[in-house]
Design a protein around this motif. Structure first.
Motif, short mmCIF file in Angstrom:
data_model
loop_
_atom_site.label_atom_id
_atom_site.label_comp_id
_atom_site.label_asym_id
_atom_site.label_seq_id
_atom_site.Cartn_x
_atom_site.Cartn_y
_atom_site.Cartn_z
N TRP A 45 4.11 8.87 -8.53
CA TRP A 45 3.85 7.42 -8.67
C TRP A 45 2.36 7.18 -8.96
CZ3 TRP A 45 5.34 3.60 -4.11
CH2 TRP A 45 5.12 2.27 -4.51
N GLN A 46 1.52 7.85 -8.19
CA GLN A 46 0.07 7.67 -8.38
C GLN A 46 -0.36 8.09 -9.80
OE1 GLN A 46 -2.52 10.67 -7.85
NE2 GLN A 46 -3.71 9.20 -9.03
N ARG A 47 0.24 9.15 -10.32
CA ARG A 47 -0.14 9.61 -11.66
C ARG A 47 0.29 8.60 -12.72
NH1 ARG A 47 1.62 14.58 -9.60
NH2 ARG A 47 3.60 14.39 -10.68
N LYS A 48 1.42 7.92 -12.47
CA LYS A 48 1.97 7.01 -13.48
C LYS A 48 1.37 5.61 -13.41
CE LYS A 48 6.68 8.80 -13.82
NZ LYS A 48 8.03 8.44 -13.36
N ALA A 49 1.04 5.14 -12.21
CA ALA A 49 0.63 3.74 -12.05
C ALA A 49 -0.88 3.61 -12.06
CB ALA A 49 1.18 3.19 -10.74
N PRO A 50 -1.43 2.93 -13.07
CA PRO A 50 -2.89 2.86 -13.18
C PRO A 50 -3.54 2.11 -12.01
CG PRO A 50 -1.81 1.49 -14.86
CD PRO A 50 -0.74 2.26 -14.17
N ASP A 51 -2.78 1.24 -11.33
CA ASP A 51 -3.39 0.48 -10.23
C ASP A 51 -3.01 1.03 -8.86
OD1 ASP A 51 -0.74 -0.27 -10.20
OD2 ASP A 51 -1.13 -2.43 -10.17
N PHE A 52 -2.46 2.26 -8.81
CA PHE A 52 -2.22 2.86 -7.49
C PHE A 52 -3.60 3.00 -6.82
CE2 PHE A 52 -0.97 5.69 -4.16
CZ PHE A 52 0.35 5.35 -3.91
N PRO A 53 -3.70 2.62 -5.54
CA PRO A 53 -5.04 2.41 -4.96
C PRO A 53 -5.86 3.65 -4.64
CG PRO A 53 -3.32 2.01 -3.34
CD PRO A 53 -2.62 2.18 -4.65
N CYS A 54 -5.29 4.84 -4.70
CA CYS A 54 -6.06 6.03 -4.35
C CYS A 54 -5.36 7.27 -4.90
CB CYS A 54 -6.20 6.16 -2.83
SG CYS A 54 -4.60 6.20 -1.98
N GLU A 55 -6.07 8.38 -4.82
CA GLU A 55 -5.44 9.66 -5.14
C GLU A 55 -4.36 9.96 -4.10
OE1 GLU A 55 -6.27 11.86 -7.78
OE2 GLU A 55 -7.27 10.00 -8.40
N VAL A 56 -3.35 10.73 -4.51
CA VAL A 56 -2.35 11.19 -3.54
C VAL A 56 -2.45 12.72 -3.48
CG1 VAL A 56 0.10 11.34 -2.96
CG2 VAL A 56 -0.80 9.25 -4.00
N LEU A 186 15.53 -6.95 0.40
CA LEU A 186 16.29 -6.28 -0.66
C LEU A 186 15.94 -7.01 -1.96
CD1 LEU A 186 18.78 -4.28 -1.17
CD2 LEU A 186 20.15 -6.35 -1.14
N HIS A 187 15.26 -6.32 -2.85
CA HIS A 187 14.72 -7.04 -4.00
C HIS A 187 14.54 -6.07 -5.16
CE1 HIS A 187 12.50 -10.28 -5.91
NE2 HIS A 187 11.62 -9.37 -6.30
N VAL A 188 14.96 -6.51 -6.33
CA VAL A 188 14.94 -5.60 -7.48
C VAL A 188 13.51 -5.20 -7.87
CG1 VAL A 188 15.01 -7.44 -9.24
CG2 VAL A 188 16.01 -5.19 -9.74
N GLY A 189 12.56 -6.09 -7.69
CA GLY A 189 11.17 -5.76 -8.03
C GLY A 189 10.63 -4.67 -7.13
N ILE A 190 11.07 -4.65 -5.88
CA ILE A 190 10.64 -3.58 -4.95
C ILE A 190 11.44 -2.31 -5.24
CG2 ILE A 190 10.35 -2.94 -2.53
CD1 ILE A 190 10.12 -5.92 -1.87
N ALA A 191 12.70 -2.48 -5.58
CA ALA A 191 13.56 -1.32 -5.89
C ALA A 191 12.97 -0.47 -7.02
CB ALA A 191 14.95 -1.80 -6.28
N ASN A 192 12.28 -1.13 -7.95
CA ASN A 192 11.74 -0.43 -9.11
C ASN A 192 10.25 -0.13 -9.00
OD1 ASN A 192 14.07 -0.23 -10.97
ND2 ASN A 192 14.11 -2.43 -10.58
N ALA A 193 9.72 -0.20 -7.79
CA ALA A 193 8.27 -0.05 -7.63
C ALA A 193 7.79 1.38 -7.84
CB ALA A 193 7.85 -0.55 -6.25
N VAL A 194 8.53 2.36 -7.30
CA VAL A 194 8.04 3.75 -7.37
C VAL A 194 7.87 4.15 -8.83
CG1 VAL A 194 8.59 6.17 -6.84
CG2 VAL A 194 9.06 4.39 -5.14
#
Ligand SMILES: Nc1ncnc2c1ncn2[C@@H]1O[C@H](COP(=O)(O)OP(=O)(O)OP(=O)(O)O)[C@@H](O)[C@H]1O
Ligand SMILES: [Mg+2]
Length: 227
Positions: A45-56, A186-194
């Motif tokens: 997720w961190q590699r794909k999302a430019p706004d992930f807040p830190c390195e994993v 339960l929310h589709v926007g959260i379901a697709n977050a990863v």
């Protein structure tokens, strides 16, 4: 500080770990994330999302307490995502040796409640947490809270399962959990977050509420405490 995100099986744990880390970052905390699940989805997720807040940091190590924990910057809030406790008890046991706060993700459904309380194999998570006290400097298990996720706002199930968890089942014979009042919908926007960008309104509000509740309850010091 080390916050461990635990679950007995697939429950939305990685989603909660990533979006909690993002909420902590936005609340002014210095954060670091560790992926102790062999599937390494938080790291991806961190590699794909430019706004992930830190390195994993990839940290799926059964000797997590000896090999990963000592190298952490304890002036930050470190958040670790763990895999299925029932399949990877060695890693989870090692994380439990050193975690300051455990957040259990649990969905309010019968199969998920059963996997928490009566797993097909391995020790129930409550027992793993309790026995970790023997290996900790304090001699006590880490403070643990349960976070209900995938909660349908129009269903009575979240409240029903919150009561079962708090009361130790219908007859009080099971371990009792401290259930947070914050619920992740339960929310589709959260379901697709990863694997996707974090900066969406529906991926922020429930986790901001989670950070606020942790602070209000004294489970998380203020951001000024950290460097
Ligand atoms: N709030 C939510 N609302 C709806 N679906 C959700 C929510 N949170 C997670 N999900 C869905 O639940 C599933 C599991 O989510 P996630 O990968 O975060 O769980 P996990 O516990 O880390 O699983 P794994 O066993 O793969 O580590 C995914 O299909 C995800 O889309
Ligand atoms: Mg996961």
């Amino acid at each position: 500080m080390l916050i461990a995100s635990l679950k007995p099986r697939t429950m939305g744990g990685t989603t909660n770990t990533g979006l909690l880390t993002y909420a902590l970052h936005r609340a002014g905390y210095p954060v670091a994330a560790y992926d102790a699940d062999e599937s390494l989805q938080l790291a991806a997720w961190q590699r794909k999302a430019p706004d992930f807040p830190c390195e994993v940091v990839e940290a799926d190590h059964p000797a997590f307490a000896e090999t990963v924990y000592p190298g952490m910057d304890h002036g930050r809030v470190n958040v670790v995502d763990t895999g299925h406790a029932e399949n990877h008890p060695d890693i989870v046991d090692s994380v439990l040796e050193v975690a300051d706060l455990v957040i259990l993700t649990i969905s309010p459904t019968e199969p998920d409640y059963n996997r928490l309380t009566k797993p097909e194999r391995g020790a129930p998570l409550a027992k793993m947490i309790k026995r970790s006290g023997a290996l900790r400097d304090s001699g006590r298990p880490p403070v643990t809270v349960a976070l209900l996720n995938r909660c349908n706002a129009s269903s009575s199930k979240p409240t029903e399962y919150a009561e079962l968890l708090r009361n130790g089942g219908t007859d009080g014979a099971l371990p009792k959990w401290d259930v947070l009042s914050t619920r992740i919908p339960l929310h589709v926007g959260i379901a697709n977050a990863v694997g996707s960008p974090c900066d969406r309104r529906d991926r922020k509000a429930p986790y901001d509420a989670l950070v606020t509740e942790l602070r209000d309850r004294g489970l998380l010091p203020g951001p000024e405490t950290f460097r």
